[in-house]
Structures are given as structure tokens and as C-alpha cells.
Motif scaffolding. Structure first.
Motif, PDB file in Angstrom:
ATOM      1  N   UNK A   1       0.811  -1.218   0.000  1.00 17.32           N
ATOM      2  CA  UNK A   1       0.000   0.000   0.000  1.00 17.32           C
ATOM      3  C   UNK A   1       0.844   1.267   0.000  1.00 17.32           C
ATOM      4  N   UNK A   2       2.115   1.152   0.365  1.00 12.07           N
ATOM      5  CA  UNK A   2       2.996   2.314   0.355  1.00 12.07           C
ATOM      6  C   UNK A   2       3.833   2.410  -0.911  1.00 12.07           C
ATOM      7  N   UNK A   3       3.786   1.380  -1.750  1.00 15.13           N
ATOM      8  CA  UNK A   3       4.575   1.369  -2.981  1.00 15.13           C
ATOM      9  C   UNK A   3       3.729   0.740  -4.092  1.00 15.13           C
ATOM     10  N   UNK A   4       2.956   1.580  -4.816  1.00 16.33           N
ATOM     11  CA  UNK A   4       2.037   1.049  -5.826  1.00 16.33           C
ATOM     12  C   UNK A   4       2.694   0.633  -7.129  1.00 16.33           C
ATOM     13  N   UNK A   5       3.998   0.810  -7.258  1.00 15.62           N
ATOM     14  CA  UNK A   5       4.670   0.564  -8.533  1.00 15.62           C
ATOM     15  C   UNK A   5       5.172  -0.860  -8.710  1.00 15.62           C
ATOM     16  N   UNK A   6       4.841  -1.742  -7.786  1.00 19.17           N
ATOM     17  CA  UNK A   6       5.052  -3.168  -8.030  1.00 19.17           C
ATOM     18  C   UNK A   6       3.952  -3.966  -7.338  1.00 19.17           C
ATOM     19  N   UNK A   7       3.642  -5.120  -7.896  1.00 16.50           N
ATOM     20  CA  UNK A   7       2.616  -6.005  -7.339  1.00 16.50           C
ATOM     21  C   UNK A   7       2.834  -7.397  -7.908  1.00 16.50           C
TER      22      UNK A   7
ATOM     23  N   UNK B   1      -8.248   1.152   5.787  1.00 20.25           N
ATOM     24  CA  UNK B   1      -7.296   2.071   5.178  1.00 20.25           C
ATOM     25  C   UNK B   1      -7.601   2.150   3.690  1.00 20.25           C
ATOM     26  N   UNK B   2      -6.862   2.934   2.961  1.00 17.44           N
ATOM     27  CA  UNK B   2      -7.061   3.044   1.518  1.00 17.44           C
ATOM     28  C   UNK B   2      -6.524   1.786   0.846  1.00 17.44           C
ATOM     29  N   UNK B   3      -7.432   0.928   0.373  1.00 21.28           N
ATOM     30  CA  UNK B   3      -7.048  -0.307  -0.309  1.00 21.28           C
ATOM     31  C   UNK B   3      -7.527  -0.299  -1.759  1.00 21.28           C
ATOM     32  N   UNK B   4      -7.668   0.873  -2.331  1.00 19.05           N
ATOM     33  CA  UNK B   4      -8.124   0.983  -3.721  1.00 19.05           C
ATOM     34  C   UNK B   4      -7.072   0.418  -4.662  1.00 19.05           C
ATOM     35  N   UNK B   5      -7.512  -0.531  -5.462  1.00 18.82           N
ATOM     36  CA  UNK B   5      -6.633  -1.172  -6.438  1.00 18.82           C
ATOM     37  C   UNK B   5      -7.507  -1.745  -7.540  1.00 18.82           C
ATOM     38  N   UNK B   6      -7.155  -1.458  -8.795  1.00 22.63           N
ATOM     39  CA  UNK B   6      -7.918  -1.972  -9.932  1.00 22.63           C
ATOM     40  C   UNK B   6      -7.382  -3.352 -10.313  1.00 22.63           C
TER      41      UNK B   6
END
Length: 214
Positions: free
Chosen positions: A56-62, A149-154
Motif C-alpha cells: 500500500x505504500x509502494x504502488x509501482x510493483x505487485x 485504510x485506503x485499499x483501492x486497487x484496480x
């Protein structure tokens, strides 16, 4: 001869450093989603399980762990896909590095205008346009529920990386203007790519985790 040896040695060291930086990079994840998705283009009504890990603190990898045990770690900081295999045993999660491949960061839709409407409580439509005068080139229906918390993810949108970032930024701003914060999670989303491809993704469950890949 010495110069040729020196040149080869230098290239080998550069390659070794590159692979080392790849293999020994550390990735940490704090949330895991289990989703089911289907699409109409493949004429398949079945839903397929996919496990998605995010930071959640680093959206640039998953990380995506597909039903067939294919595992891909997408790192948009390095424009790289890392392929892994699952070697977990005795309740210990273990990933083995297999290979990697590069990709070009892209925007699959020219998105200059985004329209977001709340059609009922915590349910939204999101449309993207090349310009305000054009027809929508993508449409998304999103159902939400409040979260800690903010868990928004497409989940699994086939839009490259740049377009979802634009949409998510605008969506967060809309939620904050309506609710005062963006502490939500998407429970279901239906995508119309305006090219005959439709997608439906449902959240099965999610949990807070502490997982590190080195």
C-alpha cells in the motif's frame, strides 16, 4: 588481446551486477487479495482465481499468482516482469526466481478527460475520453465497501500502467470530496473496453499480511 579480455570481463561484470540487483531486490507486501474474474471475449462464463499481493505504500510493483501456479511480479520502477515458481512447504511461503523480461510502460487509452459519477451509494461509473468531445473509450463500474485504510486497487485491468494511475488519482479525489477520505476497497468491478472485450472481477476475500521476497 588484453583489451578484448578486459572488454569481455567488464561486460560480464555489468551483466552480473544487473542480474544480482534483480534477483536480490527486496519486495514487501502488506495486503493480499483473492479475486475471481471472467471475460466475455473468450466466451467463458467461468471465474478464475487469482491471488494479488500489493504494497500500500509502494504502488509501482505487485504480484499476481494465477490459478495455474504461474507467478508474475510486475515492477514498474524497472519496467520489468519477474517470473517465479511456488516452492512453498510446511506452511512457509517460498518463491523461486525463474526468469525476467522487460516491457515498455504504456497507456492503452488516450485519456485526457475522466468522468466519475456515483450512481448509488458506494457504486460508481468511471468513463475515460480522448477529449471532452469524443465518445468514451473505456467504462468501468465499481462497487465499494469501507475499509480500515485506503485499499483501492484496480484488479487485473488490461490498460497498461499509466491509464490506471490517472483513473485512480481522479477516483481518490472524487471519494475524498464526497466522503472526506478514500478508505475503501473495491468489491466488484465491471469493465467495458469499448472494443468488444468485457471483464468482470469480484473480490472473494482480502487480508493483511507481512510477506517479503528477497
Amino acid at each position: 588481446m588484453f583489451h578484448k579480455y578486459f572488454y569481455m570481463k567488464k561486460n560480464f561484470l555489468l551483466l552480473f551486477c544487473f542480474i544480482s540487483s534483480l534477483v536480490f531486490s527486496q519486495y514487501s507486501f502488506d495486503y493480499k487479495f483473492l479475486v475471481k474474474d471472467s471475460n466475455k471475449k473468450k466466451n467463458n462464463k467461468d471465474f478464475f482465481d487469482t491471488e494479488i499481493l500489493i504494497n500500500t505504500n509502494e504502488p509501482n510493483y505487485f504480484l499476481y499468482h494465477y490459478k495455474d501456479d504461474e507467478i508474475r511480479l510486475f515492477d514498474y520502477r524497472k519496467n520489468m516482469t519477474i517470473y517465479l515458481s511456488d516452492k512453498s512447504k510446511n506452511n512457509e511461503v517460498i518463491y523461486k526466481y525463474l526468469s525476467h523480461g522487460g516491457f515498455v510502460e504504456r497507456e492503452s487509452r488516450e485519456t485526457e478527460f475522466i468522468e466519475i459519477k456515483e450512481i448509488e451509494k458506494e457504486t460508481f461509473t468511471i468513463k475515460t475520453f480522448k477529449s471532452e468531445k469524443d465518445k468514451a473509450n473505456f467504462e468501468l463500474k465499481v462497487m465499494l465497501q469501507k475499509s480500515e485504510t485506503d485499499l483501492l486497487y484496480f484488479y487485473k485491468l488490461d490498460l497498461g500502467n499509466m491509464t490506471p494511475k490517472k483513473i485512480l488519482k481522479a477516483f481518490r479525489e472524487k471519494l475524498i470530496s464526497l466522503y472526506g477520505n478514500s478508505n475503501f476497497i473495491i468489491t466488484e468491478m465491471k469493465a467495458d473496453y469499448k472494443n468488444g472485450f468485457f471483464q468482470n472481477v469480484k473480490l472473494v476475500k482480502y487480508e493483511n499480511i507481512n510477506r517479503v521476497i528477497r
